[in-house]
Scaffold this motif. Structure first.
Motif, short mmCIF file in Angstrom:
data_model
loop_
_atom_site.label_atom_id
_atom_site.label_comp_id
_atom_site.label_asym_id
_atom_site.label_seq_id
_atom_site.Cartn_x
_atom_site.Cartn_y
_atom_site.Cartn_z
N VAL A 113 -16.81 -15.04 119.44
CA VAL A 113 -17.79 -15.05 118.22
C VAL A 113 -17.24 -15.26 116.88
O VAL A 113 -17.98 -15.55 116.33
N GLY A 114 -16.19 -15.08 117.47
CA GLY A 114 -15.41 -15.60 115.48
C GLY A 114 -16.33 -16.52 115.26
O GLY A 114 -15.53 -17.16 113.55
N ASP A 115 -15.24 -18.19 116.37
CA ASP A 115 -15.97 -19.05 115.65
C ASP A 115 -17.49 -19.61 115.53
O ASP A 115 -17.55 -20.21 114.44
N ALA A 116 -18.64 -18.46 115.29
CA ALA A 116 -19.77 -18.60 115.18
C ALA A 116 -19.36 -18.11 113.54
O ALA A 116 -20.16 -18.57 113.38
N LEU A 117 -18.86 -17.76 113.36
CA LEU A 117 -18.48 -16.77 111.67
C LEU A 117 -17.96 -17.85 110.91
O LEU A 117 -18.23 -17.37 109.45
N ASP A 119 -17.07 -20.79 109.12
CA ASP A 119 -17.83 -22.86 108.54
C ASP A 119 -17.84 -23.91 109.57
O ASP A 119 -16.62 -23.68 110.12
N GLU A 120 -18.79 -24.52 109.14
CA GLU A 120 -19.41 -25.53 110.19
C GLU A 120 -17.49 -26.24 110.25
O GLU A 120 -17.40 -27.10 110.97
N GLY A 121 -17.37 -26.67 109.27
CA GLY A 121 -15.77 -27.57 109.09
C GLY A 121 -14.67 -26.98 109.52
O GLY A 121 -13.82 -27.21 109.86
N GLU A 122 -15.12 -25.72 109.78
CA GLU A 122 -13.83 -25.05 110.28
C GLU A 122 -14.04 -24.80 112.16
O GLU A 122 -12.62 -23.58 112.45
N ARG A 123 -14.76 -24.64 112.50
CA ARG A 123 -14.82 -24.53 114.21
C ARG A 123 -14.31 -25.63 115.06
O ARG A 123 -13.51 -26.40 114.32
N ASP A 124 -13.68 -24.31 115.70
CA ASP A 124 -12.52 -25.46 116.90
C ASP A 124 -13.57 -24.68 117.90
O ASP A 124 -13.61 -24.76 118.61
N PRO A 125 -14.38 -26.02 118.78
CA PRO A 125 -15.09 -26.97 119.62
C PRO A 125 -14.35 -26.32 120.93
O PRO A 125 -14.56 -26.14 122.62
N ARG A 126 -13.22 -26.77 120.61
CA ARG A 126 -12.03 -27.25 122.12
C ARG A 126 -11.43 -25.53 122.29
O ARG A 126 -11.55 -25.14 123.15
N GLY A 127 -11.26 -24.82 121.52
CA GLY A 127 -10.44 -23.36 121.44
C GLY A 127 -12.12 -22.56 121.81
O GLY A 127 -12.14 -22.05 123.21
N VAL A 128 -13.61 -22.77 121.73
CA VAL A 128 -14.20 -22.84 122.14
C VAL A 128 -14.66 -22.70 124.47
O VAL A 128 -15.47 -21.97 124.59
N ALA A 129 -14.85 -23.98 124.03
CA ALA A 129 -14.93 -24.63 125.68
C ALA A 129 -13.56 -23.90 126.63
O ALA A 129 -13.91 -23.50 127.27
N ASP A 130 -13.10 -23.49 125.93
CA ASP A 130 -11.21 -22.86 126.28
C ASP A 130 -11.99 -21.46 126.69
O ASP A 130 -11.43 -21.65 127.68
N ALA A 131 -11.73 -21.20 126.10
CA ALA A 131 -12.96 -19.30 125.63
C ALA A 131 -13.86 -19.20 126.85
O ALA A 131 -13.63 -18.48 128.14
N PHE A 210 -26.14 -8.10 112.97
CA PHE A 210 -24.76 -8.64 112.63
C PHE A 210 -24.43 -9.55 113.35
O PHE A 210 -23.87 -10.35 113.14
N PHE A 211 -24.41 -9.31 115.26
CA PHE A 211 -24.63 -10.41 115.89
C PHE A 211 -24.72 -12.27 115.48
O PHE A 211 -25.75 -12.64 115.37
N PRO A 212 -23.80 -12.89 114.87
CA PRO A 212 -23.82 -13.87 114.99
C PRO A 212 -24.41 -15.06 115.23
O PRO A 212 -25.12 -16.35 115.32
N LEU A 213 -24.53 -15.07 117.31
CA LEU A 213 -25.66 -15.81 117.43
C LEU A 213 -26.57 -15.68 118.48
O LEU A 213 -27.01 -16.18 118.53
N GLY A 214 -26.77 -14.09 117.91
CA GLY A 214 -28.08 -13.78 118.38
C GLY A 214 -28.60 -12.78 119.38
O GLY A 214 -27.79 -13.42 119.92
N ALA A 215 -28.23 -11.85 118.90
CA ALA A 215 -28.80 -10.87 120.23
C ALA A 215 -29.93 -11.02 120.72
O ALA A 215 -31.05 -10.98 120.29
N PRO A 216 -28.98 -11.19 122.15
CA PRO A 216 -30.90 -11.32 123.06
C PRO A 216 -31.48 -10.05 123.34
O PRO A 216 -31.51 -9.50 122.82
#
Length: 219
Positions: A113-117, A119-131, A210-216
Motif C-alpha cells: 500500500v505504501g508503495d502505491a502512495l 510517485d512513479e519514479g520512487e516506486r520499489d517493484p522489487r520490494g513489492v514483489a518481495d512483500a 482513501f485506499f490507494p489501490l482502489g477498494a474492491p
C-alpha cells in the motif's frame, strides 16, 4: 476520567484496540487524527516516537503500540473476557499468533500500500514483489493451522484475532488469498461476521475512497 483513543477509523493498527474495546465493553472517546483535527495530530506527534497511531490516554497514563493498548485494557478496563489469556502457555500462543499477523501479514500488506502512495519514479517493484512473496508464504503457513480452528489461538477470540482481523481484511484486498486456502478464507469470513469486527469495518466504510489501490466492491 474517560479513556481516549487517538487514531483514524480506516487505519488497520487502530482496528486492533477498537476491536478489544468493543469486545470488552469499554466506554471511551475516539479522537480523530486527521487534518481536520490539528489538535489531535499535534497530540499524536507528542505521544508516539513516530507520530503513528494508535495511542490510549487514561488520565496521566499514555500507552502507544496497539498490542500494549490491548494488554492495558485487559489489566485495567472492561468486563469482557481478557484478550490475553491468564494461563502463561495460552498467553504465549496468543501473543505469538498476534506477532505473526502483525509482522508477516500486516507489514507486507502495508509495504504494498505504501508503495502505491509513492510517485512513479520512487516506486520499489522489487520490494513489492518481495512483500507479495512473503504474503504467499504466510498464507500457506496459516492455512493448515487455521483449517480446523474457529479462532487463531487458545480455542477462543484473543489478541491474535484482534491482529488477524485488520491484517487479513486489507491483505486480501491487495494480494487475494488463493482459493486453495479454504481454511484461511473461512477464518477471514468468521472474523468479519463477529460483531466487534463488523463494527470497525462499518465505521471505516466511509473512508474507502482513501485506499490507494482502489477498494474492491465487497466486504
Amino acid at each position: 476520567m474517560t479513556l481516549a483513543l487517538y487514531g483514524h477509523p480506516f487505519a488497520s493498527f487502530v482496528w486492533k484496540p477498537l476491536i478489544a474495546l468493543y469486545e470488552r465493553n469499554v466506554s471511551f472517546e475516539f479522537r480523530m487524527v486527521d487534518p481536520g483535527h490539528p489538535e489531535n495530530q499535534a497530540r499524536m506527534v507528542a505521544l508516539s516516537p513516530t507520530g503513528q497511531f494508535p495511542a490510549l490516554i487514561d488520565g496521566d497514563r499514555e500507552i502507544t503500540q496497539s498490542n500494549a493498548v490491548i494488554e492495558y485494557l485487559d489489566l485495567f478496563h472492561g468486563s469482557g473476557t481478557a484478550m490475553v489469556p491468564e494461563d502463561p502457555r495460552e498467553a504465549l500462543e496468543a501473543r505469538m499468533m498476534a506477532d505473526v499477523f502483525d509482522d508477516y501479514v500486516q507489514a507486507p500488506m502495508q509495504r504494498i500500500v505504501g508503495d502505491a502512495l509513492r510517485d512513479e519514479g520512487e516506486r520499489d517493484p522489487r520490494g513489492v514483489a518481495d512483500a507479495r512473496a512473503l504474503l504467499d508464504r504466510c498464507y500457506a503457513w496459516l492455512e493448515p493451522r487455521l483449517r480446523a480452528k474457529e479462532w487463531a489461538a487458545c480455542g477462543r477470540f484473543t489478541i491474535a484475532d484482534c491482529a488477524a482481523a485488520p491484517a487479513l481484511f486489507y491483505a486480501d484486498w491487495v494480494h487475494p488469498i488463493p482459493e486453495r486456502h479454504a481454511g484461511l478464507t473461512a477464518y477471514r469470513a468468521r472474523l468479519l461476521s463477529r460483531s466487534s469486527v463488523a463494527r470497525v469495518v462499518d465505521e471505516a466504510r466511509p473512508y474507502r475512497s482513501f485506499f490507494p489501490l482502489g477498494a474492491p466492491d465487497r466486504d
